[in-house]
Design an enzyme around this catalytic site. Sequence first.
Site, mmCIF file in Angstrom:
data_model
loop_
_atom_site.group_PDB
_atom_site.id
_atom_site.type_symbol
_atom_site.label_atom_id
_atom_site.label_comp_id
_atom_site.label_asym_id
_atom_site.label_seq_id
_atom_site.Cartn_x
_atom_site.Cartn_y
_atom_site.Cartn_z
ATOM 1 C CG ASP A 79 -14.713 -34.119 23.638
ATOM 2 O OD1 ASP A 79 -15.671 -34.464 24.351
ATOM 3 O OD2 ASP A 79 -14.847 -33.542 22.548
ATOM 4 C CG ASN A 80 -17.024 -33.539 28.973
ATOM 5 O OD1 ASN A 80 -17.374 -33.545 27.794
ATOM 6 N ND2 ASN A 80 -17.668 -32.869 29.908
ATOM 7 N N GLY B 10 -19.305 -35.330 22.527
ATOM 8 C CA GLY B 10 -18.309 -35.802 21.559
ATOM 9 C C GLY B 10 -18.288 -37.329 21.534
ATOM 10 C CE1 TYR C 164 -24.002 -23.623 22.543
ATOM 11 C CE2 TYR C 164 -25.292 -22.143 21.171
ATOM 12 C CZ TYR C 164 -24.217 -22.985 21.330
ATOM 13 O OH TYR C 164 -23.336 -23.192 20.293
ATOM 14 N NE ARG D 134 -26.546 -29.638 16.204
ATOM 15 C CZ ARG D 134 -25.282 -29.280 16.368
ATOM 16 N NH1 ARG D 134 -24.925 -28.028 16.261
ATOM 17 N NH2 ARG D 134 -24.371 -30.190 16.639
ATOM 18 C CE LYS E 15 -20.820 -21.659 22.467
ATOM 19 N NZ LYS E 15 -19.504 -22.226 22.138
HETATM 20 N N1 UDP Z 1 -36.315 -27.890 13.467
HETATM 21 C C1 UDP Z 1 -37.395 -28.503 12.874
HETATM 22 N N2 UDP Z 1 -37.490 -29.861 12.954
HETATM 23 C C2 UDP Z 1 -36.531 -30.625 13.564
HETATM 24 C C3 UDP Z 1 -35.431 -29.992 14.174
HETATM 25 C C4 UDP Z 1 -35.353 -28.608 14.108
HETATM 26 O O1 UDP Z 1 -38.281 -27.859 12.292
HETATM 27 O O2 UDP Z 1 -36.699 -31.861 13.585
HETATM 28 C C5 UDP Z 1 -36.193 -26.425 13.344
HETATM 29 C C6 UDP Z 1 -35.944 -25.688 14.662
HETATM 30 O O3 UDP Z 1 -37.167 -25.383 15.291
HETATM 31 C C7 UDP Z 1 -35.213 -24.452 14.163
HETATM 32 C C8 UDP Z 1 -34.441 -24.939 12.945
HETATM 33 O O4 UDP Z 1 -35.066 -26.151 12.551
HETATM 34 O O5 UDP Z 1 -36.122 -23.469 13.763
HETATM 35 C C9 UDP Z 1 -32.972 -25.207 13.226
HETATM 36 O O6 UDP Z 1 -32.898 -25.981 14.374
HETATM 37 P P1 UDP Z 1 -31.548 -26.658 14.876
HETATM 38 O O7 UDP Z 1 -31.881 -27.412 16.130
HETATM 39 O O8 UDP Z 1 -30.920 -27.408 13.773
HETATM 40 O O9 UDP Z 1 -30.564 -25.459 15.191
HETATM 41 P P2 UDP Z 1 -30.710 -23.994 15.807
HETATM 42 O O10 UDP Z 1 -30.453 -23.099 14.660
HETATM 43 O O11 UDP Z 1 -32.101 -23.793 16.348
HETATM 44 O O12 UDP Z 1 -29.675 -23.946 16.865
#
Ligand code: UDP
Length: 310
Positions: A31-32, A36, A144, A185, A148
């Site tokens: 891991d860099n 992480g 991203y 997230r 992938k």
């Molecule tokens: N989201 C949100 N409020 C937050 C963070 C994320 O409403 O504070 C929404 C985001 O726009 C997406 C969903 O929650 O529609 C999931 O986002 P996340 O970043 O968790 O993961 P993603 O599935 O987009 O990779």
Amino acid sequence: MKVLVSGGAGFIGSHLCDSLIAQGKKVFCVDNLVSGNKKNIEHLMENNKFHFLEQDINFFSFEEKVEEVFHLASLASPVDYFSKPVETMLVGSVGTKNLLDLALKNKAKFLFTSTSEVYGDPLEHPQKESYYGNVNPVGIRSCYDESKRFSEALIKAYEKQFNFKGKIVRIFNTYGPRMRINDGRVVPNFINQALNNRPLTVYGSGKQTRSFCFVSDMIEGILKTMESDFFGPINLGNPEEFSILDFAEKIKELTGKDLKIEFKPSLQDDPKQRKPDISLAKKKLNWKPKISLNEGLIKTIDFFREQNNL
Ligand code: UDP
């Protein structure tokens, strides 16, 4: 048996290292630390079967002979890959190539953790592995998604050109202890906001959906794929689907807080719906998630409470 885990100090990677060590394997965790954290693996550091290498797999030199390679290294949170799009593309291209070469040289088994993001903003719902996806190649998420997709294509190219087969799992939204509280997230954001009595930030209408899988279920799916004779691509995720607004209600209920919702502008190319079709995983791996959202969220909320003295 010696195994290598790239991204082993990350959220999912560190749980995978725990399970592999529990199986008695010798684990090389690479891991860099860009996303992480050493804290995720500090309990393994004294174990003589565990070796941590602070290295970037894009500039990788590794001489041990390993029998299995798990490639998890990536910047998986949108906030991280929005701010480091070049690193994101490199780890999902040069990094994947380096690990494929290592596996090929060692005749090791190889597993790549791809993503539901290969389906982009999906027009097919729920998403089956046969769906080609709806990805904007020049959008904000393309660093991203396309890295992938490139990795998946590279695995197929190794199969054609070198007769070397790698496994592909497509991971859908996963949550649990060891997520970074500030990784941006929705799960850590809402829990952090709730525990600090702040409004929950909903991007866009909140009608967009996601399906959340607890990390222990995800680890079981990854290990079963490596043990099976199936190469995928195979979806791993929990098919229980929630709108983000419903998810906010769930967080309010489980934290016992009556919080406001603060609506914010929606993110560009934010997928409007996401739910895995896991028929293939059920059939080929005899796998399905066991942990309900309530059960998993309670464990996750407890983790964030404890870690942040909240
Ligand atoms: N989201 C949100 N409020 C937050 C963070 C994320 O409403 O504070 C929404 C985001 O726009 C997406 C969903 O929650 O529609 C999931 O986002 P996340 O970043 O968790 O993961 P993603 O599935 O987009 O990779």
